[in-house]
Write a protein that holds these residues in place. Structure first.
Motif: not given
Length: 564
Positions: A353-355, A363-369, A471-477, A484-488
């Motif tokens: 998904l990152h690629d 475009a965005a970055t996923i982080a999982t905890h 716990f999942i975060e998605v950030t973007s500049s 939201k699209d990435v998280m979906d």
């Protein structure tokens, strides 16, 4: 006058690459786009950098064409021109004889020149998210081609020689989703290395039985096609690659249909028997389809923040506005990472998904905890690199500035050892923080930095096989919607992976994380995920965003049930 002077001044990035005899150059983002707009294109000095073997120009909507002087970069091995507005490719691109990777995704292309077919060293071609109606005939001449991505275009068919030729012995991935493709050639079995085939959301009515003869095929996706064989349609919507291939291998349902006993003497009784058999077969088929529906079904239950007694919130600092302003978060329960390779599959899916949808984290970055290892409320902040400290994955605690310096040294060493410019791992994301005075970070209630997007997470909250709540975060500049699209997409993928783990009943792994206690997830009747909402608040405590909201996770996937 100032604009004319700016167009003549050599860009500092190009001047530095020229001075240091660099073999890699990355130009991307708003600052570069402004220069392209004022110059009417990329500065011409770029095409004198004959030592370059890696060139990336991305996220520049003012870039509408590729200069024909690109042919001067004869040593180019990777040409990444994604997320621009390029409308045409010059024919002399065929003169880049050393080119191995060509990425023209997310542009405005309507066609490709046939000269691409003479790139004999080409291994990867990505032209996804354009307006291409036809691919050039002759791609089979690219005999080293391993991966082709033509998704989200207007293709009505794949080139005949893509499947009919026996020259593409290395082609292992074909991504052609979201087109208008009406037929898949029965010659598909001529691709001996094919592992991944994605033709989801096209206009296919049939899947050729010969697909089952691809000896290495591991992953297929035909979702969103209205197949004539409704049972097969339900199976492909359930992501059951092995079951689909087995079904095709025996010729599909009703292979022996139509064989009736001969003889006039028993014709009347025979007709009655046939009628009974037909009714019985209909009942059997209906029952089988209901069973397939039940087996394919995946569930995602949304737990509203008001229903959660210990709701986690994220407070956003005003300082992130100029660095990486957008963030969405949620908590996922019920993900079983313990059996077999479940954790590995999840991490591989996240990398993919990152690629893809995250455009290599630009475009965005996923982080999982691991939710059990962090303490809320959390703060999304921006801090100076010489002040911010983190324990990066697999490393000791250090300042963010020291981490980036270390990664840069590792990247340089990697280039020297491998004698190439394509670096791997975290190193390929370093340029995303160029010129930033502060770096973004997610901090827990104890003051520990648990995430440093888009570079790394903290070892302190790393997920393991024993992790039960994420716990999942998605950030973007870029914007909030891409988060939201990435998280979906991620949550739907998690539901699919959880279903796969549930269906295959793998043994627990042997990596030292096993415990002898029984796990309630292992005895679930169905692999349902629960997504707990997380609120993101501004500095005054006002709601910025909550995920998932009513407009999120509105998937039209038939086998996915969203329970709100």
């Amino acid at each position: 006058m100032e604009e004319e002077k700016a167009s003549q001044t050599v860009w500092p990035e190009i001047e530095k690459a020229e001075k240091e005899n660099r073999r890699e150059l990355v130009l991307h983002g708003a600052a570069v786009d402004k220069k392209i707009e004022s110059c009417g294109g990329v500065h011409p000095r770029l095409y004198s950098l004959s030592l370059l073997n890696y060139l990336e120009i991305s996220q520049c909507p003012s870039l509408h064409s590729i200069n024909e002087h690109i042919k001067n970069l004869a040593h180019l091995q990777s040409l990444i021109l994604c997320r621009n507005k390029i409308a045409s490719v010059p024919k002399n691109i065929g003169e880049l004889k050393a080119l191995k990777v060509l990425d023209l995704s997310v542009n405005a292309l309507q066609d490709l020149p046939e000269e691409i077919c003479v790139l004999s060293e080409l291994t990867t071609l990505n032209v996804s998210c354009n307006n291409i109606k036809d691919l050039p005939h002759g791609l089979s001449r690219c005999t080293k081609l391993c991966s082709i991505n033509v998704s989200k275009n207007g293709l009505s068919q794949l080139p005949e020689d893509l499947c009919s030729s026996s020259g593409l012995e290395l082609l292992n991935t074909i991504i052609a989703s979201e087109n208008a493709i009406e037929q898949l050639s029965s010659e598909i079995h001529n691709l001996p290395a094919l592992k991944v085939l994605d033709l989801s959301n096209n206009n296919l009515q049939e899947i050729p039985f010969e697909l089952a003869d691809c000896p290495k095929l591991k992953e297929i996706n035909f979702k969103g096609n209205k197949l004539k064989d409704k049972r097969l349609e339900k199976m492909v919507n359930g992501c059951q690659t092995k079951s689909v291939l087995d079904y095709l291998r025996v010729g599909g349902r009703g292979k022996e249909k139509g064989k009736q006993p001969d003889g006039d003497a028993e014709k009347s009784d025979g007709n009655r028997n046939v009628s009974k058999k037909k009714n019985a077969q209909k009942q059997k088929n209906k029952k089988e389809e209901e069973e397939v529906d039940k087996l394919n079904q995946m569930g995602v239950r949304i737990l509203h923040v008001s229903d959660s007694p210990a709701a986690v919130t994220v407070n956003v600092s005003p300082l992130v506005k100029d660095v990486r302003p957008f963030i969405v978060c949620c908590i996922v329960k019920g993900m079983n990472l313990k059996p077999g390779n479940a954790l590995k599959r999840f991490l591989v899916a996240q990398t993919k998904l990152h690629d893809e949808i995250c455009a290599k984290r630009t475009a965005a970055t996923i982080a999982t905890h691991d939710m059990s290892l962090l303490k809320g409320p959390l703060q999304y902040d921006a801090r100076p690199p010489d002040v911010m400290k983190i324990v990066p994955l697999g490393r000791k605690e250090m300042k963010a500035a020291d981490l980036l310096r270390m990664l840069q040294l590792e990247a340089d060493e990697q280039r020297k050892q491998k004698k190439r410019q394509n670096v791997s791992g975290l190193h390929k994301y370093l340029q995303l923080l160029d010129g930033k005075d502060n770096y973004p970070c997610l901090v827990d209630a104890d003051g520990h930095v648990i995430s440093f997007p888009p570079i790394t997470n903290s070892e302190k909250t790393k997920i393991k096989k024993t992790t039960r709540e994420l716990f999942i975060e998605v950030t973007s500049s870029t914007n909030l919607q891409i988060c939201k699209d990435v998280m979906d997409t991620l949550i739907i993928k998690m539901a699919e992976l959880n279903k796969f783990t549930f269906d295959h009943k793998e043994e627990a792994g042997s990596d030292g994380e096993m415990d002898s206690t029984s796990d309630p997830l292992d005895s679930l009747a169905l692999p349902e995920l629960t997504v707990v909402q997380v609120k993101v608040l501004d500095a005054e405590g006002n709601l910025k965003v909550v995920y998932p909201s009513k407009t999120d996770l509105t998937s039209d996937i038939s086998h996915l049930t969203i329970i709100r």
